[in-house]
Write a protein that holds these residues in place. Structure first.
Motif: not given
Length: 491
Positions: A289-294
């Motif tokens: 989720f965080f990777a997609l957000g970045v």
């Protein structure tokens, strides 16, 4: 014969009326399809777009399924059945709760299911289906304060919070004497404010309050004790004005749901998703989720830097131009953009221009951030050019250089040294400012942060992860910019 036919038609109308249908009977639906542009558009394209704010369990929230975030909850189940009964696919568009009605009015969405109450104020701008659920109103408190609060009368002169633009917010404002009422966008932020003692209580619909308390042992639900009107505890589907055919179909689905007793089943399914969300709440479990957000944050930032730089360069030269029209246009644009908030500009691009062009949320976000950045870049470039001594221009003129060559070979190379630090700061700020696009449903880092908070019922840990990721991005960019700044100084 005509009399018999008239009696038959009258009996049919009365029959459909008693079944709870709206003013248009199913027998007339096909004849009036052309009078309902929303219904006609849905059928032609083969899908209906649902607008929701997935932070309000058990109505709508998000869970992880096969490594992907998926919208679930009672409202989502109802929306799926509506789409199925209409014979179309369901598309879900997530945005902040107080942006939903604007999204409906500007045709970004075709219907809203978000635990929304059909209040008289809302009915002025949108239509509502029949009520499909009555939840009641409660107050959520910290369990350690259980001895202090019994109902709304205990919160006189206290601090309470509710979701911005909700019935709960209005009830708290009107019925809790002397209370300081704070409106907060997301349900997860409401809980965070409560747990960090920013507020003493949170007014919520009973099912949502119970869902949060069931998954957080430090919270407790108490009765609200509010005086409720007919719509204060009811929930319905919001529809665009003048959508009679769509309203008939949705009311038909709602009646079928009630007749078959499906609401308890939908709530049970929502409860199972809530339990699965709290099985593994470690931040490493949500790294995707965080990777997609970045990824989305960097995409928006890179695109906005590129288009913002081009726009800013053009505006800077227009403002420096001797052409009065170009100069006036540039000044007006720069002053207007710098004098209005980025959030307002974003909402204008997405919702305002959406009346004429149906821009995707990501595209609208990039356009708004780029246009905003362009105004600031223009002033940075203009300031850098004006900082060059006039003697440099006079020397270039004495060599017989044209105005274009003067700017290209003499002025800009020197101005770039002065421009670069300020330009670098603008690019770094852009990474952080791009977080505003989350309000229209772009899945950037802030949006993913809200998802993880909603999934895990953990308020602080996702914020810490997001802060670290933003720092890594901005610190890395600052080092790259310092490297090139050093090269300019030694050139």
């Amino acid at each position: 014969m005509k009399a018999k036919l008239s009696i038959l038609i009258t009996m049919m109308v009365m029959l459909f009326g008693t079944l709870g249908f709206s003013q248009i009977s199913p027998a007339k639906i096909h004849a009036s399809d052309s009078q309902d542009s929303t219904y006609k558009r849905i059928k032609e394209r083969g899908y209906i777009t649902l607008g929701t704010s997935p932070d309000y369990a058990p109505y709508e929230f998000q869970t992880t399924q096969n490594g992907k975030s998926t919208d679930v909850g009672m409202d989502i189940s109802i929306a799926k059945k509506i789409a199925k009964d209409l014979g179309v696919k369901l598309k879900i568009k997530n945005m902040d709760f107080d942006s939903l009605l604007v999204g409906l009015q500007t045709h970004k969405v075709d219907m809203i299911l978000a635990g929304m109450n059909p209040s008289p104020a809302r009915e002025k701008s949108v239509d509502f289906s029949n009520v499909y659920y009555n939840g009641g109103q409660s107050i959520l408190i910290n369990k350690k304060d259980a001895g202090l609060y019994k109902d709304k009368s205990s919160f006189v002169n206290k601090k309470v919070a509710a979701q911005t633009g909700s019935i709960q917010y209005n009830l708290a404002k009107k019925q809790i004497s002397g209370a300081s009422v704070t409106g907060i966008e997301k349900g997860t932020d409401l809980i965070l404010a409560l747990q960090t003692n920013k507020v003493d209580g949170v007014v919520m619909e009973k099912p949502s309050a119970e869902a949060f308390a069931a998954n957080n042992p430090s919270l407790k639900v108490i009765k609200g004790g509010f005086k409720l009107s007919g719509t204060d505890s009811s929930t319905a589907v919001a529809l665009p004005k003048n959508s009679p055919v769509l309203k008939v179909h949705i009311n038909s689905t709602i009646k079928e749901i009630k007749d078959q007793g499906l609401i308890p089943q939908y709530l049970k399914e929502a409860g199972s998703h809530l339990k699965s969300n709290t099985v593994n709440t470690s931040m490493s479990h949500y790294w995707k989720f965080f990777a997609l957000g970045v990824g989305y944050t960097l995409l928006i930032s890179v695109c906005s830097v590129f288009f913002g730089f081009l726009t800013g360069t053009l505006l800077a030269f227009m403002r420096l131009s001797k052409n009065k029209i170009f100069h006036a246009i540039a000044v007006a644009y720069i002053e207007f953009v710098r004098g209005t908030p980025l959030m307002v500009q974003l909402m204008f691009v997405y919702f305002g221009l959406g009346l004429f062009v149906n821009l995707p949320a990501l595209t609208a976000g990039i356009i708004a951030v780029s246009l905003n950045s362009g105004a600031y870049v223009a002033e940075v470039i203009r300031g850098g050019i004006n900082s060059i001594d006039k003697g440099q221009t006079e020397a270039a003129q004495s060599l017989g250089l044209s105005s274009r060559d003067q700017m290209r070979f003499v002025i800009m190379p020197q101005a770039l040294k002065n421009i670069w630090p300020a330009l670098g700061n603008e690019f770094i700020s852009l990474i952080k400012e791009s977080s505003i696009v989350s309000i229209i449903g772009v899945t950037d880092l802030i949006y993913q942060l809200k998802i993880v908070q909603s999934d895990t019922y953990r308020g602080v840990a996702p914020i810490v992860v997001a802060m670290v990721l933003y720092f890594v991005m901005t610190f890395s960019l600052s080092k790259v910019l310092e490297h090139y700044e050093g090269k300019f100084n030694h050139a």
